[in-house]
Design a protein around this motif. Structure first.
Motif, short mmCIF file in Angstrom:
data_model
loop_
_atom_site.label_atom_id
_atom_site.label_comp_id
_atom_site.label_asym_id
_atom_site.label_seq_id
_atom_site.Cartn_x
_atom_site.Cartn_y
_atom_site.Cartn_z
N UNK A 1 0.84 -1.20 0.00
CA UNK A 1 0.00 0.00 0.00
C UNK A 1 0.87 1.26 0.00
N UNK A 2 1.96 1.22 0.76
CA UNK A 2 2.87 2.36 0.80
C UNK A 2 3.51 2.61 -0.57
N UNK A 3 3.90 1.55 -1.25
CA UNK A 3 4.51 1.68 -2.57
C UNK A 3 3.51 2.23 -3.59
N UNK A 4 2.27 1.69 -3.55
CA UNK A 4 1.22 2.17 -4.46
C UNK A 4 0.95 3.66 -4.24
N UNK A 5 0.89 4.08 -2.97
CA UNK A 5 0.64 5.49 -2.66
C UNK A 5 1.77 6.37 -3.18
N UNK A 6 2.99 5.91 -3.00
CA UNK A 6 4.17 6.67 -3.47
C UNK A 6 4.12 6.84 -4.98
N UNK A 7 3.83 5.76 -5.71
CA UNK A 7 3.79 5.84 -7.16
C UNK A 7 2.62 6.70 -7.65
N UNK A 8 1.49 6.63 -6.95
CA UNK A 8 0.32 7.42 -7.34
C UNK A 8 0.61 8.92 -7.27
N UNK A 9 1.54 9.31 -6.38
CA UNK A 9 1.88 10.73 -6.22
C UNK A 9 3.07 11.16 -7.07
N UNK A 10 3.83 10.19 -7.58
CA UNK A 10 5.09 10.55 -8.24
C UNK A 10 5.26 10.03 -9.66
N UNK A 11 4.48 9.03 -10.05
CA UNK A 11 4.57 8.53 -11.42
C UNK A 11 3.87 9.52 -12.35
N UNK A 12 4.55 9.98 -13.41
CA UNK A 12 4.03 11.02 -14.30
C UNK A 12 3.57 10.42 -15.62
N UNK A 13 2.40 10.91 -16.07
CA UNK A 13 1.86 10.44 -17.35
C UNK A 13 1.86 11.59 -18.36
N UNK A 14 2.17 11.23 -19.61
CA UNK A 14 2.10 12.19 -20.72
C UNK A 14 1.14 11.58 -21.75
N UNK A 15 0.06 12.32 -22.05
CA UNK A 15 -0.93 11.77 -22.99
C UNK A 15 -1.59 12.88 -23.79
N UNK A 16 -2.33 12.47 -24.79
CA UNK A 16 -3.08 13.40 -25.64
C UNK A 16 -4.55 13.01 -25.59
N UNK A 17 -5.42 14.03 -25.54
CA UNK A 17 -6.85 13.71 -25.46
C UNK A 17 -7.66 14.51 -26.48
N UNK A 18 -8.80 13.94 -26.81
CA UNK A 18 -9.82 14.59 -27.63
C UNK A 18 -11.07 14.65 -26.77
N UNK A 19 -11.71 15.81 -26.74
CA UNK A 19 -12.91 15.97 -25.89
C UNK A 19 -14.06 16.60 -26.66
N UNK A 20 -15.25 16.06 -26.44
CA UNK A 20 -16.49 16.71 -26.86
C UNK A 20 -17.17 17.18 -25.58
#
Length: 704
Positions: free
Chosen positions: A197-216
């Motif tokens: 749980x501690x590892x998951x929490x750490x990654x949830x706050x520090x793992x960075x995502x780069x993505x592209x989105x389309x929105x209506x």
């Protein structure tokens, strides 16, 4: 003709028999109903918690205690309807929580032993609730000698001594508090955060995502361009049914009010009445008596410093000469006259001690005064004030400290006590009478120096005349006579009256929007009315006459679709728009190999974002998008998602890459943070679960 003649001759007898039978049936029905209610205890049962009943008297005792405590802490002498509601609701929650907790404590067999109790009272770590009464004001430390002397007094005190009862109640509350502390310690000790749980929490706050989105975006379609079907409502209701649980019955009202506030003529008449008093007030030689006879508010006269008077008086009374009369002026809904009785330079604060002699205990006010005079002579003869205060003062709290009441400013004490303390000089011994009894006051010291004034005030409230009230009431009565459940809106429109709404009113409410002191109207709505019913009388609420109608009843439990239809309409609109946009984006996805192609087909732009973390699921410039960010963190790079129905619109996303943080080498800090969050949430979640299981029934609306 024979039958008619027979009926005419015997009509009196027939009527007597018929009326008698009707009355008997009515009275018998009431007796049976009353008896059933009385035998079942319902007439005294305010609520139930896990089958245990809360008696009306038990609840009202708690309300009284909490009211007194609130008034003491806030310094208020009366409570507004809103504060009254708060105190009553808080008292109810306390009663429910105590029963729930008591049952859990008994189930687990949690007790507090004799040694533990003794430790809280006189051990190394005395309970803060006890220590506050025996703390030396000079050192800030617990006065062990004073505490031990008090405990010896309690051992020899009579059972009917009020102090004995208060002490027993305090000890009982400490024991219950200790039992509760043990219970919550058991719960808290059972909470655990593991390394995963501690590892998951750490990654949830520090793992960075780069993505592209389309929105209506949903906002690109106007709400009035969307048609909602019954199936749309039903589908949303079925999917979110768990959100529509109603913990208590609620009722909605619509009402019209007829204003009975003072007219211009009423205001002018009251002002004229006050103006006529001005000359007599100026000539008065006994201002205190004049105020008692002529003023609505019978406030005692006391010296006040700058800033304690009405703002209008502050600017004139500190430069005027005694005898100056100001007004009439309007303040707090009254026309007032103010007269400067005296001004002087006096201390800002006083340190004093006292011995209180109760008239009831002494056998009358004269005997109390004689006893105070005797004590005064003993002190003047050399006996220590502190010793006599401990032995004779009925103010036990200060008596244990030698009569010391500390240092206080103006307005902190009753007027008689304040007058003696501020107008005397250090070393003075004064005997004065107040509503508490006879005080023997010893002025110890005085600090500061500022000008103070004694101002006598006469007030006449701005209230409507009988003529104004009668006219408004007559209009309200006429309206009531013309309305029914079906023509309320029509009659209001005819009379050019504005209909106001009070939505989702609880059975214990004492106010409704725009109307204070609405308790009697709410009681009618819950105890006598059904949906569509109009009031059985005109209700006088403050300066308004109210005619109301019950428009909606939401029973306790899961609400029906019709009860929540208006509330869920905005969400259903979004759901309908989401279906249209999802279909459009799905068409754009067909045959597309990149997010850019999807955007082109949908007629919108593809927008790149970066540095997004799972723990903060916000798309910059838009809103929280849990579904979108959750989808991103579950994707593989260079893949295109299906349409995602988000909070702000419908999306298609393509993950570019992740940037992983450095490995977590020491998870202790992360575990501590998660544990702290768990602890903060645990108690409320625990009580919510226990309360839900306890099947709490609330009948307060029948009583309050």
């Amino acid at each position: 003709m024979g039958i008619m003649s027979f009926l005419r001759e015997r009509m009196g007898t027939i009527l007597v028999v018929v009326i008698g039978l009707a009355l008997f049936a009515f009275i018998a029905g009431e007796v049976i109903t009353y008896g059933r209610s009385f035998m079942s205890g319902d007439r005294n049962t305010l609520g139930e918690v896990a089958g245990e009943k809360i008696a009306y008297e038990q609840y009202m005792d708690k309300v009284k205690q909490n009211t007194e405590m609130f008034m003491q802490q806030s310094g208020q002498t009366s409570l507004t309807p809103q504060i009254t509601d708060y105190v009553q609701e808080n008292s109810w929650n306390q009663a429910v929580s105590q029963i729930i907790l008591k049952k859990e404590l008994e189930k687990l067999g949690i007790v507090v032993g004799t040694d533990e109790t003794q430790s809280m009272i006189s051990g190394k770590n005395v309970s803060p609730q006890i220590a506050q009464y025996f703390t030396d004001q000079k050192t800030g430390q617990l006065n062990r000698e004073a505490l031990n002397n008090f405990l010896k007094q309690m051992q020899t005190a009579k059972p009917n001594d009020p102090m004995t009862q208060q002490w027993s109640n305090l000890v009982a509350s400490l024991i219950e508090g200790k039992r509760s502390e043990k219970y919550f310690s058991l719960v808290h000790n059972g909470l655990y955060v593991n390394s995963l749980e501690a590892t998951d929490s750490y990654e949830a706050k520090n793992k960075l995502a780069k993505f592209t989105y389309v929105e209506l975006a949903y906002s690109t379609i106007a709400d009035n361009k969307v048609t909602i079907s019954d199936d749309d409502y039903q589908t949303y209701y079925n999917e979110h049914k768990g959100q529509f649980k109603n913990p208590q019955e609620l009722r909605s009202l619509e009402f019209v009010s007829f204003n009975a506030s003072p007219s211009k003529e009423d205001t002018a008449a009251i002002k004229s009445q006050v103006e006529k008093l001005a000359a007599d007030f100026k000539a008065s030689t006994n201002d205190s008596l004049f105020v008692q006879i002529n003023s609505e508010t019978k406030a005692p006269l006391a010296y006040q410093k700058k800033g304690q008077l009405d703002p209008q008086l502050d600017s004139v009374m500190f430069t005027a000469a005694p005898g100056f009369v100001y007004g009439p002026y309007v303040s707090n809904g009254s026309y007032k006259l103010a007269k400067l009785v005296d001004s002087r330079v006096g201390p800002d604060s006083v340190t004093a001690r006292h011995i209180l002699i109760s008239a009831a205990t002494a056998g009358g006010i004269d005997k109390a005064k004689a006893k105070a005079d005797s004590l005064k002579k003993l002190i003047e003869g050399g006996r220590p004030f502190a010793e006599l205060a401990k032995n004779f003062s009925e103010d036990k709290q200060s008596g244990e400290k030698g009569g010391d009441v500390g240092t206080f400013g103006r307005g902190a004490m009753v007027p008689q006590f304040e007058e003696a303390a501020f107008n005397g000089k250090p070393g003075d011994l004064k005997v004065v009478e107040s509503q508490f009894g006879i005080h023997l006051i010893n002025v110890l010291s005085q600090k500061g120096s500022s000008k103070v004034v004694k101002v006598a005030t006469v007030d006449k409230p701005l209230v409507a005349s009988n003529k104004t009230q009668s006219a408004a009431y007559s209009k309200a009565q006429a309206f009531l006579g013309n309305v029914s459940g079906s023509n309320f809106a029509e009659e209001a429109k005819k009379e050019k009256l504005s209909i106001r709404n009070a939505e989702d009113v609880a059975g214990t409410a004492s106010t409704i929007p725009g109307v204070e002191s609405a308790r009697e109207l709410v009681k009618w709505a819950f105890n006598k009315a059904e949906k569509g019913d109009v009031v059985d009388q005109v209700y006088t609420l403050g300066d308004q006459y109210i005619v109301a109608r019950v428009t909606k009843i939401k029973p306790a439990g899961t609400l029906a679709l019709e009860d929540v239809k208006d509330m869920i309409k905005p969400e259903v609109l979004i759901q309908v728009k989401a279906k249209q946009f999802s279909s459009k984006l799905q068409s754009a996805l067909n045959g597309s190999s990149s997010i850019a192609q999807v955007a082109q087909k949908a007629g919108v732009q593809a927008i790149p974002v970066e540095n997004i973390v799972f723990a903060n699921p916000v798309i910059p410039g838009l809103s929280l998008e849990y579904k979108v960010i959750g989808t991103v963190f579950g994707m593989q790079p260079n893949k295109i998602s299906k349409p995602i129905e988000g909070a702000h619109g419908v999306y298609v996303v393509s993950l570019n890459s992740f940037q992983n943080p450095a490995p977590l080498t020491n998870n202790i800090r992360e575990k501590q943070q998660l544990s702290q969050t768990l602890l903060q949430q645990a108690d409320n979640r625990l009580f919510d679960a226990l309360k839900d299981k306890a099947n709490v029934k609330d009948y307060r609306f029948k009583f309050l």
